[in-house]
Design a protein around this motif. Structure first.
Motif, short mmCIF file in Angstrom:
data_model
loop_
_atom_site.label_atom_id
_atom_site.label_comp_id
_atom_site.label_asym_id
_atom_site.label_seq_id
_atom_site.Cartn_x
_atom_site.Cartn_y
_atom_site.Cartn_z
N ARG A 267 0.84 -1.21 0.00
CA ARG A 267 0.00 0.00 0.00
C ARG A 267 0.88 1.26 0.00
N ALA A 268 1.97 1.21 0.76
CA ALA A 268 2.89 2.34 0.77
C ALA A 268 3.54 2.53 -0.60
N LEU A 269 3.84 1.43 -1.27
CA LEU A 269 4.44 1.52 -2.60
C LEU A 269 3.46 2.13 -3.61
N VAL A 270 2.19 1.81 -3.48
CA VAL A 270 1.20 2.40 -4.38
C VAL A 270 1.11 3.91 -4.15
N LYS A 271 1.20 4.34 -2.89
CA LYS A 271 1.20 5.77 -2.61
C LYS A 271 2.42 6.44 -3.25
N ARG A 272 3.57 5.77 -3.19
CA ARG A 272 4.77 6.31 -3.85
C ARG A 272 4.56 6.38 -5.36
N TYR A 273 3.94 5.35 -5.91
CA TYR A 273 3.66 5.29 -7.35
C TYR A 273 2.78 6.46 -7.78
N MET A 274 1.72 6.72 -7.01
CA MET A 274 0.80 7.80 -7.35
C MET A 274 1.48 9.15 -7.17
N ALA A 275 2.24 9.31 -6.08
CA ALA A 275 2.90 10.59 -5.82
C ALA A 275 3.96 10.89 -6.88
N ALA A 276 4.69 9.85 -7.30
CA ALA A 276 5.72 10.05 -8.32
C ALA A 276 5.10 10.49 -9.64
N ALA A 277 3.98 9.88 -10.00
CA ALA A 277 3.31 10.27 -11.24
C ALA A 277 2.81 11.71 -11.16
N GLU A 278 2.32 12.10 -9.99
CA GLU A 278 1.82 13.47 -9.84
C GLU A 278 2.95 14.49 -9.89
N ARG A 279 4.15 14.08 -9.48
CA ARG A 279 5.33 14.96 -9.57
C ARG A 279 6.00 14.88 -10.93
N LEU A 280 5.48 13.99 -11.79
CA LEU A 280 6.10 13.71 -13.09
C LEU A 280 7.54 13.20 -12.90
N ASP A 281 7.73 12.44 -11.83
CA ASP A 281 9.06 11.93 -11.47
C ASP A 281 9.22 10.54 -12.05
N LEU A 282 9.69 10.46 -13.28
CA LEU A 282 9.81 9.19 -13.97
C LEU A 282 10.85 8.28 -13.33
N SER A 283 11.93 8.86 -12.82
CA SER A 283 12.97 8.03 -12.21
C SER A 283 12.45 7.31 -10.98
N GLU A 284 11.59 7.97 -10.20
CA GLU A 284 11.00 7.33 -9.03
C GLU A 284 10.04 6.22 -9.45
N VAL A 285 9.26 6.46 -10.49
CA VAL A 285 8.38 5.41 -11.00
C VAL A 285 9.19 4.19 -11.40
N ALA A 286 10.32 4.43 -12.07
CA ALA A 286 11.15 3.33 -12.55
C ALA A 286 11.67 2.46 -11.42
N THR A 287 11.98 3.08 -10.26
CA THR A 287 12.51 2.30 -9.14
C THR A 287 11.48 1.33 -8.57
N LEU A 288 10.19 1.57 -8.83
CA LEU A 288 9.14 0.72 -8.30
C LEU A 288 8.80 -0.45 -9.21
N LEU A 289 9.36 -0.46 -10.42
CA LEU A 289 9.02 -1.48 -11.41
C LEU A 289 10.02 -2.63 -11.39
#
Length: 390
Positions: A267-289
């Motif tokens: 659940r915490a990872l999903v929050k990070r996923y959503m927050a990264a997308a809202e910041r347009l932070d592609l590098s953070e999204v990549a770390t979750l994949l």
């Protein structure tokens, strides 16, 4: 909320298609929110109400035919959610399941003289629903295919996944409660996960029906044969053919596609996923994949296998300097098919409203990396209690 729904109903009149669709969609969203409130109130009230079994007499629980309209409505409504889930397992489509439930109940009403009493209502309705689904599948003759490469698009180096164009998510809030459907096998979460739903669509309709009735609902071979007008030998033969086909379509390790349920860490990872997308932070999204992450978008033809290919695809729409920049994002959490999900909204350049864009249903691997993203179109947001605009 009820007054607002009443206002929307009064304003709903025949209009040009796009305007009428918009009005119906808003009404659907409002009704979905009211349904969630009503369900919460009902579930809360159950905690303090004496169970019906304590006060009902045996005669009341064994109501015999003929059923009048009121008795029939009460009977079928008590089984609506589990019958809808059954139709969903059979078809993989939330929209089709809703329609098939209505057809099932219509057939049940016409055949109510065959009803033998409330104790057998569940099996009776499952028999009608299964055959309704089989008739539907004969009419549509849908078969999964493989995704195909699109010109000029880097899909990654993995094998093209199966393409089930009609696959849709199912809201967790619409699943039967343990009180409504106590059979452990029938409420097994893993048989509603998208990876299972996609795999079972590869089975011929009758094999699919046998597998669902036997292995998911726990019916005996005799009961399954009676429901499908098959001999016990034919039921066993169909099941023996269905099981290996299903296994071949599922990930090799059971832990790769099913678990006990979302963890707090996920659940915490999903929050990070959503927050990264809202910041347009592609590098953070990549770390979750995960390195071999897969993304599909039924019914659309887009697909990607591997982190590099997916990040390359996302970089174009998340880069504010790109001519293909989609816009700014916001997300709301959701639950679909027993999995964590995120409803994504986009505010396009030059606008002020965030509009529903996509529902991402996420599957995690054993290392808690996002292993699969299935992205669905937003017309089902109201079913998940999600608004269409923010």
């Amino acid at each position: 909320m009820i007054k607002e729904i009443g206002r929307q109903v009064e304003e709903l009149v025949p209009q040009p298609p796009s305007v009428f669709y918009s009005g119906v969609t808003e009404l659907s969203s409002s009704v979905a929110r009211l349904r969630r409130v009503a369900r919460t109130a009902r579930d809360t009230a159950r905690e303090s109400v004496t169970p019906a079994a304590v006060t009902e007499s045996p005669a009341a629980t064994e109501l015999q035919v003929p059923l009048d309209e009121g008795d029939f409505a009460a009977l079928v409504e008590s089984h609506r959610r589990e019958i809808q889930v059954h139709c969903y397992r059979m078809t993989g489509s939330y929209d089709d399941a809703e329609d098939l439930v209505q057809e099932t109940f219509l057939r049940a009403w016409r055949a109510r003289e065959t009803f033998q009493g409330r104790a057998g209502a569940r099996t009776w309705l499952y028999r009608i629903a299964t055959n309704t689904c089989l008739d539907f599948q004969r009419r549509t003759a849908r078969r999964p295919k493989r995704y195909e490469p699109l010109p000029g698009m880097n899909h990654g180096g993995g094998e093209p996944p199966a393409r089930v164009t009609w696959l849709q998510p199912y809201p967790d809030d619409e699943l039967p409660s343990a009180e409504e459907q106590p059979e452990a096998a029938a409420v097994s979460r893993e048989t509603l996960e998208l990876v299972f739903l996609a795999a079972v669509q590869h089975l011929p309709p009758r094999q699919r029906a046998v597998l669902v009735l036997r292995d998911v609902l726990g019916l005996t071979a005799v009961e399954t044969g009676e429901a499908l007008d098959m001999t016990v030998a034919s039921v066993n033969s169909a099941l023996q053919r269905a099981r290996p086909t299903l296994r071949d379509r599922l990930p090799g390790r059971r832990a790769d596609w099913t678990a006990d349920g979302p963890t707090e860490h996920q659940r915490a990872l999903v929050k990070r996923y959503m927050a990264a997308a809202e910041r347009l932070d592609l590098s953070e999204v990549a770390t979750l994949l995960s390195e071999d992450v897969t993304l599909t978008m039924p019914p659309n033809p887009f697909w990607f296998t591997g982190r590099d290919a997916l990040v390359e695809f996302l970089s174009v729409s998340l880069d504010v300097n790109s001519p293909m920049f989609l816009g700014h994002w916001r997300h709301l959490p959701a639950r679909a098919n027993g999995q964590l999900a995120a409803g994504g909204y986009v505010r396009r350049p030059g606008t002020t409203v965030y509009r529903a864009q996509v529902l991402d249903v996420l599957r995690f691997d054993a290392d808690d990396r996002i292993a699969e993203i299935t992205s669905f179109e937003p017309h089902l947001f109201p079913a998940f209690g999600l608004p269409l605009r923010l």
